[in-house]
Design a protein around this motif. Structure first.
Motif, mmCIF file in Angstrom:
data_model
loop_
_atom_site.group_PDB
_atom_site.id
_atom_site.type_symbol
_atom_site.label_atom_id
_atom_site.label_comp_id
_atom_site.label_asym_id
_atom_site.label_seq_id
_atom_site.Cartn_x
_atom_site.Cartn_y
_atom_site.Cartn_z
ATOM 1 N N VAL A 38 0.776 -1.164 0.016
ATOM 2 C CA VAL A 38 0.036 0.116 -0.070
ATOM 3 C C VAL A 38 0.891 1.364 0.144
ATOM 4 O O VAL A 38 1.849 1.325 0.642
ATOM 5 N N CYS A 39 0.647 2.300 -0.734
ATOM 6 C CA CYS A 39 1.516 3.486 -0.852
ATOM 7 C C CYS A 39 0.583 4.604 -0.650
ATOM 8 O O CYS A 39 1.124 5.731 -0.414
ATOM 9 N N CYS A 40 -0.691 4.850 -0.579
ATOM 10 C CA CYS A 40 -1.438 5.865 -0.348
ATOM 11 C C CYS A 40 -2.850 5.300 0.429
ATOM 12 O O CYS A 40 -3.262 4.546 -0.291
ATOM 13 N N SER A 41 -3.652 6.146 1.005
ATOM 14 C CA SER A 41 -4.713 5.832 1.712
ATOM 15 C C SER A 41 -5.678 6.478 0.944
ATOM 16 O O SER A 41 -6.914 6.141 0.751
ATOM 17 N N LYS A 42 -5.485 7.762 0.545
ATOM 18 C CA LYS A 42 -6.602 8.752 -0.317
ATOM 19 C C LYS A 42 -5.804 9.453 -1.371
ATOM 20 O O LYS A 42 -5.185 10.252 -1.128
ATOM 21 N N PRO A 43 -5.958 9.038 -2.776
ATOM 22 C CA PRO A 43 -6.829 8.021 -3.346
ATOM 23 C C PRO A 43 -6.209 6.606 -2.681
ATOM 24 O O PRO A 43 -4.956 6.516 -2.504
ATOM 25 N N PRO A 44 -6.993 5.511 -2.333
ATOM 26 C CA PRO A 44 -6.442 4.140 -2.100
ATOM 27 C C PRO A 44 -5.499 3.635 -3.144
ATOM 28 O O PRO A 44 -6.212 3.293 -4.368
ATOM 29 N N CYS A 45 -4.301 3.545 -2.921
ATOM 30 C CA CYS A 45 -3.212 3.114 -3.935
ATOM 31 C C CYS A 45 -2.494 2.038 -3.205
ATOM 32 O O CYS A 45 -1.970 2.008 -2.368
ATOM 33 N N ILE A 46 -2.066 0.972 -4.309
ATOM 34 C CA ILE A 46 -1.234 -0.023 -4.088
ATOM 35 C C ILE A 46 -0.388 -0.064 -5.027
ATOM 36 O O ILE A 46 -0.417 0.806 -6.318
ATOM 37 N N TYR A 47 1.057 -0.781 -4.991
ATOM 38 C CA TYR A 47 1.721 -0.832 -5.973
ATOM 39 C C TYR A 47 2.267 -2.184 -6.364
ATOM 40 O O TYR A 47 2.465 -2.878 -5.400
ATOM 41 N N ILE A 135 2.269 2.350 -9.832
ATOM 42 C CA ILE A 135 1.018 2.757 -8.634
ATOM 43 C C ILE A 135 -0.268 2.647 -9.449
ATOM 44 O O ILE A 135 -0.297 3.307 -10.285
#
Lengths: 188, 188
Positions: A38-47, A135
């Motif tokens: 996971v790399c960000c909560s908002k926007p919800p992002c994974i890589y 991402i």
């Protein structure tokens, strides 16, 4: 006195994620990536980070979309197989008898038999070195009812995801709970 | 038929990493990050994603360096505490009785009592949304002899790292081995 082990990726632990993409002529493919998170909560992002040499790298570059399919423990063998074979040469769905389903949200397939799926649209591509980081914004999470709890959230004891231990080159189960977050630290 | 759960970070699983930095006037600080992982093998790189509001964000922006300290199960309480408190207001080392040690390789402190440490130099900063991703090249991995195996590598059963389960807001142990990678998939 700590021992120096050198500059090395011997980090506990990383997830075992199966990345779904379409190749040329719409051939569905899956590969296993252990460099993901996971790399960000908002926007919800994974890589996921991939080598340029992989089939999946070209597929994501072309369609800017991928799914992440979470294998349960019972699919450890398939997850390993998806990591040691290339979609350039093999039809991995045919070889394993699993079923590709076209995502309605992104231009990528997911695995019908896997219980938990993330559908992602690529929003950034970061060149790092041997690996390129893709991402992806999560547009939807889809799950089978069988792995949901009473709050309609994935229950980790039902999902039974797999972990990767780079230092030992081994797959692991998720073990028992050590407590709730934002809670047990209040004792200090 | 899968159920749609919406665009959400309910992904199994992420690591629990304690990020060490220096603040203004060299004040050592640690915070817990669950958005972290490996993003490149060569050079060996990991990342942590942080909100701009955190004390650690400013510290890394200033010094372009951080350590990752892997808490063992016995430090679950401290790891949670490091995540729910801010170094802007509190001296977290004093509060927990842990000892900061200055890294000789990067401008950041590590925790003496933790058994496995990564020393990282920031090589890329990626703005995503609420979170900013700091990509750090691992310059060295340091470990106590007590967690090494006969190959001089960290043994996961001795390191006993902690996992984070975002959907359940819970910490977990690493469970038993499911097999060796690049091996069990060959049966297919």
């Amino acid at each position: 006195m700590k021992k120096s082990l050198g500059a090395n990726i011997i980090v506990p632990t990383t997830p075992v994620w199966v990345v779904g993409t379409y190749g040329q002529e719409g051939k569905p493919n899956v590969m296993t990536a252990a460099w993901g998170g996971v790399c960000c909560s908002k926007p919800p992002c994974i890589y996921v980070s991939l080598r340029k040499a992989t089939y999946t790298y070209g597929n994501i570059m072309e369609r800017k979309a991928f799914t992440v399919n979470i294998p349960s423990e019972t699919y450890t063998k398939e997850a390993d197989y998806f990591g040691i074979t290339s979609g350039k040469a093999i039809d991995k769905f045919a070889a394993t008898g699993l079923t590709p389903v076209k995502s309605e949200l992104v231009n990528a397939p997911y695995i019908k038999e896997f219980h938990l799926i993330l559908e992602c649209k690529v929003i950034k591509i970061v060149e790092i070195g041997l690996h390129t980081e893709f991402i992806g914004e999560i547009l939807d999470v889809k799950a089978d009812s069988s792995v949901l709890n009473e709050k309609n959230l994935p229950d980790i004891e039902k999902v039974k995801p797999i972990l990767w231990n780079p230092a030992g080159m081994s797959y692991h189960k998720v073990g028992k709970s050590l407590g709730q977050a934002f809670s047990i630290g209040k004792e200090i």
